[in-house]
Design an enzyme around this catalytic site. Sequence first.
Site, PDB file in Angstrom:
ATOM      1  N   LYS A  95       0.873  -1.189   0.000  1.00 45.77           N
ATOM      2  CA  LYS A  95       0.000   0.000   0.000  1.00 45.77           C
ATOM      3  C   LYS A  95       0.897   1.221   0.000  1.00 45.77           C
ATOM      4  O   LYS A  95       2.017   1.184   0.492  1.00 45.77           O
ATOM      5  CB  LYS A  95      -0.851   0.007   1.271  1.00 45.77           C
ATOM      6  CG  LYS A  95      -2.067   0.884   1.174  1.00 45.77           C
ATOM      7  CD  LYS A  95      -3.157   0.134   0.439  1.00 45.77           C
ATOM      8  CE  LYS A  95      -4.498   0.766   0.504  1.00 45.77           C
ATOM      9  NZ  LYS A  95      -5.541  -0.234   0.233  1.00 45.77           N
ATOM     10  N   ASP A 107      -6.993   3.953  -4.753  1.00 44.71           N
ATOM     11  CA  ASP A 107      -7.538   3.837  -3.389  1.00 44.71           C
ATOM     12  C   ASP A 107      -8.215   5.185  -3.098  1.00 44.71           C
ATOM     13  O   ASP A 107      -8.554   5.916  -4.043  1.00 44.71           O
ATOM     14  CB  ASP A 107      -6.398   3.519  -2.403  1.00 44.71           C
ATOM     15  CG  ASP A 107      -6.900   3.000  -1.060  1.00 44.71           C
ATOM     16  OD1 ASP A 107      -7.288   1.829  -0.977  1.00 44.71           O
ATOM     17  OD2 ASP A 107      -6.941   3.786  -0.083  1.00 44.71           O
TER      18      ASP A 107
HETATM   19  N1  GLU Z   1      -7.220  -0.155  -2.940  1.00 43.25           N
HETATM   20  C1  GLU Z   1      -7.966  -1.343  -3.134  1.00 43.25           C
HETATM   21  C2  GLU Z   1      -7.981  -2.191  -1.874  1.00 43.25           C
HETATM   22  O1  GLU Z   1      -7.825  -1.689  -0.797  1.00 43.25           O
HETATM   23  C3  GLU Z   1      -7.566  -2.098  -4.380  1.00 43.25           C
HETATM   24  C4  GLU Z   1      -6.154  -2.545  -4.451  1.00 43.25           C
HETATM   25  C5  GLU Z   1      -5.763  -3.103  -5.803  1.00 43.25           C
HETATM   26  O2  GLU Z   1      -6.587  -3.177  -6.669  1.00 43.25           O
HETATM   27  O3  GLU Z   1      -4.577  -3.465  -5.932  1.00 43.25           O
HETATM   28  O4  GLU Z   1      -8.228  -3.369  -1.902  1.00 43.25           O
END
Ligand code: GLU
Length: 421
Positions: A107, A147
């Site tokens: 992240k 996100d």
């Molecule tokens: N941000 C999204 C999550 O928290 C998607 C992450 C992604 O698609 O890699 O799952």
Amino acid sequence: MTTHKDKLYTSVKNKIREVSQTLNLSQSVKTILRQPKNEIIVNFPVKMDNGDLKLFKGYRIQHNNVLGPFKGGLRFHPCVNLDEVKALAALMTIKCSLVDLPLGGGKGGIKFDPTKLSQAELERVTRRFVSALGSNISPVHDIPAPDVGTNAQIMVWMMDTYMNLAGPNEKHLARGIVTGKTIECGGTLGREQATGRGVVMCIEEWAKVNNVDISSLTYSVQGFGNVGSWAADALNILGAKLTAVNDHTGTIIDSSGIDVNRLRAYVKENGGVKGFDKLEERSRESFFSHQCDIMVPAALENQITEEEAEVMNMKLIAEGANGPTTPEAEKILLQKGVEFIPDVLANAGGVTVSYFEWVQNRTRDSWTEEEVNTKLRRKLQKAYKEVAELQKEQNVDMRTACYMKSIKNLENVYLQRGIFP
Ligand code: GLU
């Protein structure tokens, strides 16, 4: 808005520790999961429209990659901080393992308010962040996605920057550097809707198990951005009635039903739900105490604390956001008999379709939206079924069952591979 910044990190860490103990996890795997593998922090300058240079702080946390490349979103928000991103990266590891994706957890984010910048400034911040991250991200090593505060346009700027920096032999493989792109630039059909849709696919599984007819239910949504609005859309299609919405601008309640499609258009134009249909402005508390069958929290973490839990009373909470419920609040709600579909399962549709996008990029293929949705449903149904069985067998709550399945899977891989050297 309630924010308990560092709380999420503590709760995710405690949950992993608690489940590791229950599983009697091997000491080495416990040690590995305790901290992220890499913590990357970059400070980079960007020229603002007025000519001033401003310094930005960006993070990329690579939590675990035993199952595959690090994967997870990038958040642009003034509250982004190291502990928050570490917690969110760990949740991605749990999530990907839970739904059997060959991906690890990561992240990232930048601490700033994107709504205060011009489009040109936002583009420069995004591009400069990619160049600051350098080889820390790559289509086979660490793959960012949208996100909170980021979107398909931002992903396309990231891809373009990365492609421009890549050598000619890598250029076209480089399309898979990010997921959540626009369709024209290599995104997949169904990715935009995937997280919200996935939340509702999980609700459908819950309804099947509990013999509930979704079309007879009412629901509320917190946060009407990408996740909340598409979850509302999918519930709307199934005939459920939206009766309350809360976001950073206010709360609207209408027991006769809120028009989901018009609300989405209104939020796009006005930046929030406040003032929709001239509905009376209501307090944040009245949103949580509002009587309905299902709540979908789809805003930020730690929105449901003990204070909110005391006044809440619904059948089901399906967590579209990551970490919306504090452990103390969860305890109160479970005692009241409220059921949960926890974040790592409920919102796993997003990263699942991100994976589908990445596969299509690598194989130079493009799937129909129907194909994407069928494959998504299959993944979520399987995970839901396995978690529900484990929950029954072990007599634990749903979140604990999710962590048990996920961590056990990670342990199996570590034990088979062995730990180097
Ligand atoms: N941000 C999204 C999550 O928290 C998607 C992450 C992604 O698609 O890699 O799952």
